[in-house]
Design a protein around this motif. Structure first.
Motif, PDB file in Angstrom:
ATOM      1  N   THR A 133      51.127  26.265  39.848  1.00  0.00           N
ATOM      2  CA  THR A 133      51.449  27.405  40.584  1.00  0.00           C
ATOM      3  C   THR A 133      50.090  28.207  40.810  1.00  0.00           C
ATOM      4  O   THR A 133      49.248  27.990  39.678  1.00  0.00           O
ATOM      5  N   GLY A 134      49.998  28.665  41.862  1.00  0.00           N
ATOM      6  CA  GLY A 134      48.814  29.379  42.270  1.00  0.00           C
ATOM      7  C   GLY A 134      48.377  30.554  41.339  1.00  0.00           C
ATOM      8  O   GLY A 134      46.871  30.275  40.946  1.00  0.00           O
ATOM      9  N   GLY A 135      48.963  31.129  40.750  1.00  0.00           N
ATOM     10  CA  GLY A 135      48.676  32.268  39.808  1.00  0.00           C
ATOM     11  C   GLY A 135      48.391  31.660  38.314  1.00  0.00           C
ATOM     12  O   GLY A 135      47.931  32.605  37.684  1.00  0.00           O
ATOM     13  N   SER A 136      48.571  30.762  38.218  1.00  0.00           N
ATOM     14  CA  SER A 136      48.312  30.265  36.840  1.00  0.00           C
ATOM     15  C   SER A 136      46.909  29.290  36.547  1.00  0.00           C
ATOM     16  O   SER A 136      46.882  29.084  35.421  1.00  0.00           O
ATOM     17  N   VAL A 137      46.155  29.153  37.498  1.00  0.00           N
ATOM     18  CA  VAL A 137      45.008  28.270  37.238  1.00  0.00           C
ATOM     19  C   VAL A 137      43.805  28.787  36.952  1.00  0.00           C
ATOM     20  O   VAL A 137      42.785  28.253  36.389  1.00  0.00           O
ATOM     21  N   ALA A 138      43.791  30.225  37.007  1.00  0.00           N
ATOM     22  CA  ALA A 138      42.512  30.928  36.672  1.00  0.00           C
ATOM     23  C   ALA A 138      42.791  32.521  36.281  1.00  0.00           C
ATOM     24  O   ALA A 138      43.784  33.030  36.941  1.00  0.00           O
ATOM     25  N   GLU A 139      41.724  32.907  35.787  1.00  0.00           N
ATOM     26  CA  GLU A 139      41.857  34.517  35.703  1.00  0.00           C
ATOM     27  C   GLU A 139      40.866  35.124  36.156  1.00  0.00           C
ATOM     28  O   GLU A 139      39.546  34.673  36.120  1.00  0.00           O
ATOM     29  N   ILE A 140      40.739  36.097  36.900  1.00  0.00           N
ATOM     30  CA  ILE A 140      39.980  36.837  38.007  1.00  0.00           C
ATOM     31  C   ILE A 140      39.861  38.286  37.327  1.00  0.00           C
ATOM     32  O   ILE A 140      40.866  39.058  37.195  1.00  0.00           O
ATOM     33  N   GLU A 141      38.448  38.495  36.993  1.00  0.00           N
ATOM     34  CA  GLU A 141      38.235  40.040  36.527  1.00  0.00           C
ATOM     35  C   GLU A 141      37.124  40.491  37.509  1.00  0.00           C
ATOM     36  O   GLU A 141      36.314  40.011  38.177  1.00  0.00           O
ATOM     37  N   TYR A 142      37.104  41.802  37.505  1.00  0.00           N
ATOM     38  CA  TYR A 142      35.811  42.581  38.088  1.00  0.00           C
ATOM     39  C   TYR A 142      35.150  43.249  37.303  1.00  0.00           C
ATOM     40  O   TYR A 142      35.521  43.709  36.395  1.00  0.00           O
ATOM     41  N   GLN A 143      33.715  43.130  37.380  1.00  0.00           N
ATOM     42  CA  GLN A 143      32.793  43.335  36.507  1.00  0.00           C
ATOM     43  C   GLN A 143      31.968  44.538  37.086  1.00  0.00           C
ATOM     44  O   GLN A 143      31.266  44.096  38.338  1.00  0.00           O
ATOM     45  N   THR A 144      31.465  45.744  36.874  1.00  0.00           N
ATOM     46  CA  THR A 144      30.598  46.621  37.547  1.00  0.00           C
ATOM     47  C   THR A 144      29.411  46.156  37.322  1.00  0.00           C
ATOM     48  O   THR A 144      28.962  45.441  36.318  1.00  0.00           O
ATOM     49  N   GLU A 145      28.510  46.903  37.939  1.00  0.00           N
ATOM     50  CA  GLU A 145      27.018  46.733  37.894  1.00  0.00           C
ATOM     51  C   GLU A 145      26.320  47.165  36.335  1.00  0.00           C
ATOM     52  O   GLU A 145      25.595  46.648  35.721  1.00  0.00           O
ATOM     53  N   SER A 146      27.079  48.051  35.724  1.00  0.00           N
ATOM     54  CA  SER A 146      26.993  48.399  34.271  1.00  0.00           C
ATOM     55  C   SER A 146      27.212  47.549  33.233  1.00  0.00           C
ATOM     56  O   SER A 146      26.904  47.627  32.329  1.00  0.00           O
ATOM     57  N   GLY A 147      28.027  46.539  33.869  1.00  0.00           N
ATOM     58  CA  GLY A 147      28.644  45.491  32.749  1.00  0.00           C
ATOM     59  C   GLY A 147      30.077  45.984  32.323  1.00  0.00           C
ATOM     60  O   GLY A 147      30.686  44.985  31.670  1.00  0.00           O
ATOM     61  N   GLU A 148      30.819  46.827  32.727  1.00  0.00           N
ATOM     62  CA  GLU A 148      31.968  47.170  32.447  1.00  0.00           C
ATOM     63  C   GLU A 148      33.188  46.380  33.377  1.00  0.00           C
ATOM     64  O   GLU A 148      32.934  46.254  34.588  1.00  0.00           O
ATOM     65  N   GLU A 149      34.063  45.729  32.384  1.00  0.00           N
ATOM     66  CA  GLU A 149      34.873  44.845  33.281  1.00  0.00           C
ATOM     67  C   GLU A 149      36.198  45.340  33.345  1.00  0.00           C
ATOM     68  O   GLU A 149      36.933  45.978  32.373  1.00  0.00           O
ATOM     69  N   PHE A 150      37.097  45.113  34.392  1.00  0.00           N
ATOM     70  CA  PHE A 150      38.163  45.440  34.807  1.00  0.00           C
ATOM     71  C   PHE A 150      39.179  44.279  35.180  1.00  0.00           C
ATOM     72  O   PHE A 150      38.908  43.598  35.900  1.00  0.00           O
ATOM     73  N   PRO A 151      40.354  44.030  34.241  1.00  0.00           N
ATOM     74  CA  PRO A 151      41.290  43.099  34.429  1.00  0.00           C
ATOM     75  C   PRO A 151      42.232  43.321  35.542  1.00  0.00           C
ATOM     76  O   PRO A 151      41.801  44.500  36.271  1.00  0.00           O
ATOM     77  N   GLN A 152      43.019  42.322  36.127  1.00  0.00           N
ATOM     78  CA  GLN A 152      43.761  42.607  37.448  1.00  0.00           C
ATOM     79  C   GLN A 152      44.734  43.676  37.126  1.00  0.00           C
ATOM     80  O   GLN A 152      45.315  43.944  36.025  1.00  0.00           O
ATOM     81  N   LYS A 153      45.003  44.403  38.123  1.00  0.00           N
ATOM     82  CA  LYS A 153      45.869  45.672  37.990  1.00  0.00           C
ATOM     83  C   LYS A 153      47.480  45.029  38.672  1.00  0.00           C
ATOM     84  O   LYS A 153      47.511  44.683  39.826  1.00  0.00           O
ATOM     85  N   TRP A 154      48.220  45.348  37.854  1.00  0.00           N
ATOM     86  CA  TRP A 154      49.677  44.550  38.143  1.00  0.00           C
ATOM     87  C   TRP A 154      50.426  45.710  38.965  1.00  0.00           C
ATOM     88  O   TRP A 154      51.234  46.515  38.443  1.00  0.00           O
ATOM     89  N   VAL A 155      50.204  45.771  40.358  1.00  0.00           N
ATOM     90  CA  VAL A 155      50.996  46.639  41.192  1.00  0.00           C
ATOM     91  C   VAL A 155      51.362  45.572  42.407  1.00  0.00           C
ATOM     92  O   VAL A 155      51.129  44.473  42.512  1.00  0.00           O
ATOM     93  N   THR A 156      52.308  45.943  43.120  1.00  0.00           N
ATOM     94  CA  THR A 156      52.733  45.202  44.217  1.00  0.00           C
ATOM     95  C   THR A 156      51.764  45.190  45.337  1.00  0.00           C
ATOM     96  O   THR A 156      51.083  46.228  45.839  1.00  0.00           O
ATOM     97  N   VAL A 157      51.433  44.057  45.571  1.00  0.00           N
ATOM     98  CA  VAL A 157      50.465  43.580  46.657  1.00  0.00           C
ATOM     99  C   VAL A 157      51.128  43.289  47.949  1.00  0.00           C
ATOM    100  O   VAL A 157      52.363  42.653  48.011  1.00  0.00           O
ATOM    101  N   PRO A 158      50.261  43.153  49.122  1.00  0.00           N
ATOM    102  CA  PRO A 158      51.050  42.567  50.451  1.00  0.00           C
ATOM    103  C   PRO A 158      51.045  41.292  50.241  1.00  0.00           C
ATOM    104  O   PRO A 158      52.350  40.705  50.758  1.00  0.00           O
ATOM    105  N   ARG A 159      50.573  40.327  49.433  1.00  0.00           N
ATOM    106  CA  ARG A 159      50.899  38.727  49.224  1.00  0.00           C
ATOM    107  C   ARG A 159      50.844  38.542  47.969  1.00  0.00           C
ATOM    108  O   ARG A 159      49.634  38.351  47.447  1.00  0.00           O
ATOM    109  N   SER A 160      51.885  38.162  47.364  1.00  0.00           N
ATOM    110  CA  SER A 160      52.239  37.742  45.956  1.00  0.00           C
ATOM    111  C   SER A 160      52.062  36.371  45.835  1.00  0.00           C
ATOM    112  O   SER A 160      52.191  35.571  46.757  1.00  0.00           O
ATOM    113  N   ALA A 161      51.314  35.906  44.698  1.00  0.00           N
ATOM    114  CA  ALA A 161      51.215  34.583  44.212  1.00  0.00           C
ATOM    115  C   ALA A 161      52.558  33.654  43.957  1.00  0.00           C
ATOM    116  O   ALA A 161      52.650  32.495  44.480  1.00  0.00           O
ATOM    117  N   GLY A 162      53.584  34.527  43.562  1.00  0.00           N
ATOM    118  CA  GLY A 162      54.940  34.018  43.441  1.00  0.00           C
ATOM    119  C   GLY A 162      54.733  32.793  42.186  1.00  0.00           C
ATOM    120  O   GLY A 162      53.662  32.782  41.411  1.00  0.00           O
TER     121      GLY A 162
END
Length: 247
Positions: free
Chosen positions: A174-203
């Motif tokens: 399943t597409g949503g289960s193969v990897a974890e994606i996070e966002y890191q700011t320039e200062s090094g602070e990391e933010f995980p995925q935000k679970w909200v309704t998106v236009p296209r869901s992985a399903g």
């Protein structure tokens, strides 16, 4: 044999010609060596009529050059040589840095989003992951997908990134289960995925070999300097980590 002293040449003038005034040509019948000797005695060893002193040097056209002029000319030449050398080295070093350190997906040399597909291992084989161009102010799109989504708090912003997953193995994934994606700011602070309704869901639909799925992932991050951060992609089995710069 008897010699008349009056007719004998005076020994004092046997090897010396009458001096010729400096700057005048020799008179007819005067020999070259005698003319040059007279000029030499007047301070001009070359018989040119211009004396060479300790404060001057002659240029090829016979004009005197002062020490100050020569020193200035040398200084100008030195500045030109140093300027060309420093500029050339700076350009060469910049070229070498660009050529010798291509993006390789590490934190120091991340890929640019939208330019590279990375491969991660899965429990069923392998999968290819691509990140598209982020939407840096995604609340309008999220609000269209679900009117229950609240606006971002002050100082924060929603970003949305498209993801494409392709099954490159023989099993089912399943597409949503193969990897974890996070966002890191320039200062090094990391933010995980935000679970909200998106236009296209992985399903949860399964993909067989060579099938692809495209979906969106949302993140809630600080608004300041948002486009200067990085995305980290970590395989589900945590054996590979890849970095993508946002812009």
């Amino acid at each position: 044999m008897h010699h008349d002293p009056a007719s004998a040449p005076d020994a004092r003038y046997e090897h010396e010609a009458p001096a010729t005034p400096q700057g005048l040509a020799p008179t007819p019948g005067q020999s070259g060596p005698a003319w040059q000797g007279a000029a030499s005695r007047n301070g001009d060893p070359y018989g040119s009529g211009s004396a060479v002193t300790a404060d001057h040097r002659a240029d090829p056209r016979g004009r005197p050059l002062s020490r100050g002029f020569l020193a200035g000319l040398l200084a100008v030449c030195l500045v030109i040589v140093l300027g060309v050398g420093i500029g050339g080295w700076a350009g060469a070093s910049h070229f070498l840095r660009e050529e010798e350190v291509p993006p390789d997906g590490t934190h120091a040399h991340p890929y640019l989003v939208g330019t590279e597909a990375v491969t991660v291992k899965t429990s069923q084989g392998t999968a290819s992951i691509e990140l598209g161009t982020p939407d840096w102010d995604a609340y309008p799109e999220l609000h269209k997908a679900s009117r229950t989504t609240d606006e971002a708090p002050d100082g924060e912003v929603y970003i949305l990134i498209p993801v494409k997953v392709t099954n490159t193995g023989a099993g089912r994934i399943t597409g949503g289960s193969v990897a974890e994606i996070e966002y890191q700011t320039e200062s090094g602070e990391e933010f995980p995925q935000k679970w909200v309704t998106v236009p296209r869901s992985a399903g949860y639909g399964e993909m067989t070999e060579n099938m692809s799925q495209e979906f969106d992932m949302a993140f809630l991050v600080p608004a300041e300097g948002v486009e200067s951060g990085r995305f980290r992609v970590t395989g589900a089995l945590e054996e590979e980590t890849f970095w993508f710069r946002a812009s």
